[in-house]
Design a protein around this motif. Structure first.
Motif, short mmCIF file in Angstrom:
data_model
loop_
_atom_site.label_atom_id
_atom_site.label_comp_id
_atom_site.label_asym_id
_atom_site.label_seq_id
_atom_site.Cartn_x
_atom_site.Cartn_y
_atom_site.Cartn_z
N ARG A 154 0.85 -1.20 0.00
CA ARG A 154 0.00 0.00 0.00
C ARG A 154 0.88 1.24 0.00
O ARG A 154 1.93 1.26 0.64
N ARG A 181 -7.68 -1.54 -5.78
CA ARG A 181 -6.52 -2.06 -5.05
C ARG A 181 -5.22 -1.53 -5.66
O ARG A 181 -4.25 -1.27 -4.95
N ASP A 184 -4.69 1.90 -4.35
CA ASP A 184 -4.14 1.85 -2.99
C ASP A 184 -2.64 1.60 -2.99
O ASP A 184 -1.92 2.03 -2.09
#
Ligand SMILES: C[S@@+](CC[C@H](N)C(=O)[O-])C[C@H]1O[C@@H](n2cnc3c(N)ncnc32)[C@H](O)[C@@H]1O
Length: 232
Positions: A154, A181, A184
């Motif tokens: 992340r 995702r 992120d």
């Protein structure tokens, strides 16, 4: 979204193909598509992914790649990052044989780069095991797994190279959930680049909070996408 199929070892191995800029790519029988653009595989890697993400100017690039494939984007990144530390994390769930990696790179001056030579050696010896390499200034981590099931870092990547096969045949890497995702995984100011300018991909990236821009594509591609994670 159904889980992606497990690669079938019975499907014919990819075959080397010439492309219009003189570089080579390969055709995947599994997906019925080429790994790189037939209009120029090296040109696409450089324009869409490396320069499109600003990696050629970044002081310490950290790349997250969806689909290591033939390593074309990796070599194009090596070409412009000499003297700056490069971290390259790539995912690939259907690794090609080491012989194909080598054959496709034969016409590429970057084939002589020590990091590429070391990668080929490990790829050959490991036979299906993940690759971790450390060369002066180059840190490579290639994970042989389904990227949609992986625990992605992340706030890490300066650039995401989203380079699956096209959304119609490889939908799981273009889903809104997965694009979220990938967003992120970007650090603030980081850039996701992809060759697809499909409306649902653009909307998925916008829904993930990225600022999305359509840019002129390389030969054979009218537009490509560049999506930036805003600074806080
Ligand atoms: C267009 S090719 C990538 C070309 C590559 N970036 C290069 O520079 O040579 C797409 C790659 O994504 C891989 N791929 C597709 N879906 C995947 C998934 N769910 N997880 C990991 N790899 C995937 C395919 O096996 C294929 O190698």
């Amino acid at each position: 979204m159904p889980a992606p199929e497990i690669p079938d070892p019975q499907i014919a191995a990819p075959e080397v193909q010439p492309t219009a800029d003189g570089s080579l790519t390969a055709h995947s029988a599994r997906y019925g598509q080429s790994y790189g653009s037939r209009f120029g595989a090296v040109s696409q890697a450089r324009q869409v992914f490396v320069e499109g993400s600003g990696t050629h100017l970044h002081p310490s690039p950290r790349i997250l790649e969806v689909g290591f494939g033939l390593g074309q984007n990796f070599r194009a990144t090596l070409a412009v990052t000499a003297g700056r530390p490069l971290h390259y994390l790539a995912y690939e769930f259907d690794p090609v044989p080491a012989t194909l990696l080598r054959d496709v790179a034969t016409s590429d001056p970057l084939a002589a780069h020590p990091a590429w030579a070391a990668l080929l050696e490990v790829w050959n010896e490991n036979r299906g095991q993940p690759v971790q390499l450390e060369q002066p200034g180059v840190y490579v981590d290639i994970r042989l797994e389904d990227v949609t099931l992986a625990a992605l870092p992340r706030n890490w990547a300066s650039a995401v190279y989203l380079d699956g096969f096209s959304p119609d045949v490889n939908p799981e890497v273009w889903s809104p959930e997965f694009l979220g995702r990938l967003a992120d995984a970007l650090q603030a100011g980081g850039v996701l680049v992809t060759y697809s300018a499909a409306g649902h991909v653009r909307r998925g990236l916008q829904a993930a909070g990225l600022s999305v821009e359509r840019r002129p594509g390389p030969l054979g591609k009218r537009e490509v996408l560049r999506a930036v994670k805003r600074l806080p």
